[in-house]
Design an enzyme around this catalytic site. Structure first.
Site, PDB file in Angstrom:
ATOM      1  N   HIS A 162      13.344  13.071  -8.375  1.00 13.19           N
ATOM      2  CA  HIS A 162      13.056  13.310  -6.821  1.00 13.19           C
ATOM      3  C   HIS A 162      14.322  12.883  -5.839  1.00 13.19           C
ATOM      4  O   HIS A 162      14.123  13.390  -4.854  1.00 13.19           O
ATOM      5  CB  HIS A 162      11.908  12.547  -6.502  1.00 13.19           C
ATOM      6  N   GLU A 194       7.071  18.487  -6.707  1.00 10.38           N
ATOM      7  CA  GLU A 194       6.637  17.992  -7.619  1.00 10.38           C
ATOM      8  C   GLU A 194       6.879  18.868  -8.707  1.00 10.38           C
ATOM      9  O   GLU A 194       7.507  18.459  -9.849  1.00 10.38           O
ATOM     10  CB  GLU A 194       5.219  17.765  -7.753  1.00 10.38           C
ATOM     11  N   ASP A 200      -3.879  14.682   0.066  1.00  9.61           N
ATOM     12  CA  ASP A 200      -4.229  14.211  -1.074  1.00  9.61           C
ATOM     13  C   ASP A 200      -4.701  15.247  -1.740  1.00  9.61           C
ATOM     14  O   ASP A 200      -5.005  15.174  -3.055  1.00  9.61           O
ATOM     15  CB  ASP A 200      -4.865  12.821  -0.706  1.00  9.61           C
ATOM     16  N   TYR A 253       2.227  20.242  -9.856  1.00 13.48           N
ATOM     17  CA  TYR A 253       3.022  19.641 -11.099  1.00 13.48           C
ATOM     18  C   TYR A 253       3.251  20.517 -12.261  1.00 13.48           C
ATOM     19  O   TYR A 253       4.457  20.974 -12.463  1.00 13.48           O
ATOM     20  CB  TYR A 253       2.399  18.366 -11.493  1.00 13.48           C
ATOM     21  N   HIS A 294      11.346  11.043 -13.888  1.00 12.50           N
ATOM     22  CA  HIS A 294      10.525  11.833 -12.948  1.00 12.50           C
ATOM     23  C   HIS A 294      11.056  11.399 -11.611  1.00 12.50           C
ATOM     24  O   HIS A 294      11.446  12.412 -10.531  1.00 12.50           O
ATOM     25  CB  HIS A 294       9.092  11.991 -13.138  1.00 12.50           C
ATOM     26  N   GLU A 295      11.030  10.051 -11.413  1.00 12.23           N
ATOM     27  CA  GLU A 295      11.224   9.687 -10.069  1.00 12.23           C
ATOM     28  C   GLU A 295      12.714   9.895  -9.592  1.00 12.23           C
ATOM     29  O   GLU A 295      12.938   9.911  -8.581  1.00 12.23           O
ATOM     30  CB  GLU A 295      10.739   8.312  -9.992  1.00 12.23           C
ATOM     31  N   GLU A 351       8.839   7.807  -5.699  1.00  9.00           N
ATOM     32  CA  GLU A 351      10.159   8.005  -5.511  1.00  9.00           C
ATOM     33  C   GLU A 351      10.981   7.450  -4.272  1.00  9.00           C
ATOM     34  O   GLU A 351      11.947   8.101  -3.717  1.00  9.00           O
ATOM     35  CB  GLU A 351      10.690   9.456  -5.618  1.00  9.00           C
TER      36      GLU A 351
HETATM   37  N1  BES Z   1       5.608  11.337  -5.300  1.00 12.58           N
HETATM   38  C1  BES Z   1       4.751  11.247  -6.383  1.00 12.58           C
HETATM   39  C2  BES Z   1       3.482  10.383  -6.215  1.00 12.58           C
HETATM   40  C3  BES Z   1       2.609  10.884  -5.061  1.00 12.58           C
HETATM   41  C4  BES Z   1       2.329  12.212  -4.882  1.00 12.58           C
HETATM   42  C5  BES Z   1       2.245  10.023  -4.135  1.00 12.58           C
HETATM   43  C6  BES Z   1       1.548  12.583  -3.819  1.00 12.58           C
HETATM   44  C7  BES Z   1       1.522  10.160  -3.126  1.00 12.58           C
HETATM   45  C8  BES Z   1       0.964  11.495  -3.043  1.00 12.58           C
HETATM   46  C9  BES Z   1       5.275  10.731  -7.575  1.00 12.58           C
HETATM   47  O1  BES Z   1       6.632  10.972  -7.831  1.00 12.58           O
HETATM   48  C10 BES Z   1       4.777  11.197  -8.999  1.00 12.58           C
HETATM   49  O2  BES Z   1       4.496  12.408  -9.163  1.00 12.58           O
HETATM   50  N2  BES Z   1       4.173  10.187  -9.688  1.00 12.58           N
HETATM   51  C11 BES Z   1       3.278  10.419 -10.938  1.00 12.58           C
HETATM   52  C12 BES Z   1       4.512  10.314 -12.004  1.00 12.58           C
HETATM   53  C13 BES Z   1       4.344  11.320 -13.127  1.00 12.58           C
HETATM   54  C14 BES Z   1       4.101  12.750 -12.870  1.00 12.58           C
HETATM   55  C15 BES Z   1       5.581  11.236 -13.966  1.00 12.58           C
HETATM   56  C16 BES Z   1       2.316   9.720 -10.969  1.00 12.58           C
HETATM   57  O3  BES Z   1       2.306   8.779 -10.273  1.00 12.58           O
HETATM   58  O4  BES Z   1       1.657   9.547 -11.902  1.00 12.58           O
HETATM   59 ZN    ZN Z   2       6.552  13.186  -8.484  1.00  6.08          ZN
END
Ligand code: BES
Ligand code: ZN
Length: 617
Positions: A314, A333, A390, A398, A310-311, A286
């Protein structure tokens, strides 16, 4: 008399970092942060002026970062850095002393910079090294058009410090300007005001006027083009992808309108998406004003565009109201999944929304099962001290976060809940929020206000899922389950029953194959529905997972899986498939594929899979 001489020194000491009174006063502002070396109470950055050259031959970013600082009479300021070469540092305009502290595998090194109590700016001359974790340098073969190299960054959670020396804590917000020089055949874009066409000299100027956390600073460089969807939305992609991406995401303006109708004005003026090469490690990221996205969501039928919702969500939960520490990641999230599903409901109806919610519900069950030996990691509020953030980034934040908010909504009623959320975003705009602050706000502005009893603490601080959880139901999924039963009982497929199915029903159908399903039955389905050759990445991924689970080898599925794993670097997909191999004692087979695939992966994905397969490069 003698003592008088000491007065200035004593005064400096009192005013400096060691003064407990001062610490006490300011701890209100910054909660404890274990993933950054910065001491913002003493001296904190407020604006970045970045001036860099992107050197594709050297695979390095070289330049300087100038910060405006808020200086509390400090004698040093501490930045985070990891795998950076620091060449020189200025305090205001004069060279000043600096030192790099002890290296920590996860956090990198504190960069101590000597300043004076009246220092207003610092400038760090630096370059990145081959070990940088945020950057992925792609050769032309790894791009869609195969003509030019490509570069993108990934900052979240603690990787921005590997390409910019910075105070890398989500609690510290800065505005930024940047001047970026790239080869003239390429275009540069950032999480900022962006160009829409290439410049002749390859020099690009950027401005992000709203304060953001360091993990949201982002840069992509490639042979890309822009195509507008509306006045304030549009897409960037490589030439061969532009038309496809533009029609896939053509509902972006409608999504922004739906989002604004729910929780208030979009705060970032422009909402664009850049579709990156397939090695991008996430579905989406995002970055403000410019979401980064994987090409695997460009399915051709808009069936995977909840990722864009989703993005976009954010832009409120995350970018506007930001988790104070990575222990509060669920506030980013969980809220975003809730908001995403509300946007999808507004645009496409309740059936689609509930299917998405149920897919997440099943992800949550899978996650709870895989974390059953570490129940602490199934709490919403995490304790990631000494751990890589991580590690906390799984389905709990989520999907348990979502379920909590959905349960709250159903308990208090949608109208009250929406009013509450709108006020919440408004009241905390451009600031950070931690779990306890959220709970206090929730109690005061929703639960006590309407005299409602709710087991918030159990949801947030206990393992697992409380029994008052909302029950999500979908007729469409129930039909898909019935169809499967019928196909299996008759050993015959009635294709007509599936003719209106969407991607979500197919995903549900495939994920819920019974344990005892035979290879002959896998074949029956594959022959009828051609799953092995599915062009939809989500369907392909869950089918490949089952193929590995059931040891199905028909229709050259092995070749397809290998192709998928060597082209796609999206961590969620890749990890799911490698986990399936690992679970079925096929680590050797997995490692053989991984050896070929690894060079195409961003560090985020490679690090995860290295660990999973016990692989050392
Ligand atoms: N912000 C996250 C991606 C992220 C999380 C990067 C933690 C680094 C550390 C992003 O918004 C996300 O949640 N992406 C998901 C999308 C999905 C839940 C719709 C993905 O990448 O799968
Ligand atoms: Zn996210």
């Amino acid at each position: 008399m003698k003592n008088l001489f000491l007065l200035p020194l004593v005064f400096t000491l009192i005013m400096s970092c060691e003064n407990p009174k001062k610490e006490d006063k300011t701890t209100n502002k910054y909660v404890e942060e274990t993933h950054s070396f910065a001491k913002p109470n003493i001296a904190v950055i407020s604006h970045l002026d970045l001036n860099i050259n992107v050197d594709f031959d050297a695979k390095a970013i070289i330049g300087k970062a100038t910060y405006t600082i808020e200086n509390n009479n400090a004698t040093e300021i501490i930045l985070d850095s990891k795998f950076l070469e620091i060449e020189n540092v200025l305090a205001d305009t004069k060279t000043t002393g600096f030192s790099l502290g002890e290296f920590d595998e996860m956090l990198g090194q504190p960069l101590h910079i000597a300043i004076k109590p009246d220092t207003e700016t610092i400038t760090v001359f630096y370059q990145t090294t081959s070990k940088t974790e945020a950057l992925q340098w792609l050769n032309p073969q790894q791009t869609a058009d195969k003509k030019h190299p490509f570069l993108f960054t990934q900052g979240q959670a603690i990787l921005t410090r590997t390409w910019i020396p910075i105070q890398d804590s989500p609690q510290i917000r800065i505005t930024y300007d940047a001047t970026v020089k790239v080869p003239s055949e390429l275009m540069a874009v950032m999480s900022a005001e962006n160009p829409k066409v290439k410049t002749a000299d390859g020099i690009y100027n950027f401005k992000m006027k709203q304060p953001i956390s360091a993990y949201l600073i982002a840069l992509a460089v490639g042979d890309i083009e822009y195509k507008a969807i509306s006045e304030r939305t549009g897409i960037y992609a490589e030439k061969s992808m532009v038309t496809k991406v533009h029609s896939e995401f053509s509902d972006m303006e409608k999504m922004v309108v739906a989002a604004e109708n729910l929780y208030g004005k979009y705060a970032w003026d422009q909402f664009d998406v850049i579709v990156l090469p397939p090695s991008f490690p996430f579905g989406g990221m995002e970055n403000p004003r410019l979401t980064f996205a994987t090409p695997t969501v460009v399915a051709g039928d808009k069936s995977l565009t909840s990722l864009i919702a989703h993005e976009l969500a954010h832009s409120w939960s995350g970018n506007l109201v930001t988790n104070a520490t990575w222990n509060d990641f669920w506030l980013n999230e969980g809220f975003t999944v809730y908001f995403e599903i509300r946007i999808m409901e507004a645009l496409y109806g309740i059936d689609r929304a509930n299917m998405i919610a149920l897919i997440g519900r099943q992800d949550l069950d899978d996650e709870l099962e895989s974390l059953k030996n570490t129940p602490n990691s199934t709490k919403l509020k995490l304790d990631l001290k000494g751990k890589n953030p991580d590690d906390g980034m799984n389905s709990i934040a989520y999907d348990k976060g979502y379920l909590f908010l959905r349960t709250l909504e159903e308990t208090v009623g949608r109208e009250k809940f929406d009013a509450f959320l709108k006020n919440y975003f408004n009241a905390h705009a451009f600031s950070t929020i931690h779990t306890e602050k959220f709970i206090a706000y929730l109690n005061k502005n929703l639960l006590e206000k309407h005299k409602i009893n709710f087991n918030t603490d159990e949801w947030v601080y206990d393992a697992g899922v409380p029994s008052n959880q909302a029950v999500i139901q979908s007729d469409k999924f129930e039909n898909a389950e019935k169809a499967m039963q019928q196909f299996l009982t008759n050993n015959k497929v009635d294709v007509a029953m599936t003719k209106d199915w969407t991607t979500q029903e197919w995903v549900h159908f495939i994920r819920n194959f019974p344990k005892e399903m035979t290879i002959a039955q896998m074949e029956l389905f594959d022959d009828a529905f051609n799953f092995t050759n599915s062009m939809n990445s989500h369907i392909a991924m869950v089918w490949f997972e089952q193929a590995i689970n059931k040891n199905y080898r028909g229709n050259a599925v092995d070749t397809k899986i290998e192709e998928f794993l060597t082209q796609v670097g999206r961590r969620w997909y890749v990890e799911t498939l490698f986990k399936a191999y690992e679970k079925h004692d096929k680590v050797e087979e997995a490692t053989a594929i991984y050896k070929k695939a690894r060079a195409n992966y961003h560090s985020v994905t490679a690090t995860t899979i290295d660990k999973l397969l016990g692989y050392s490069n």
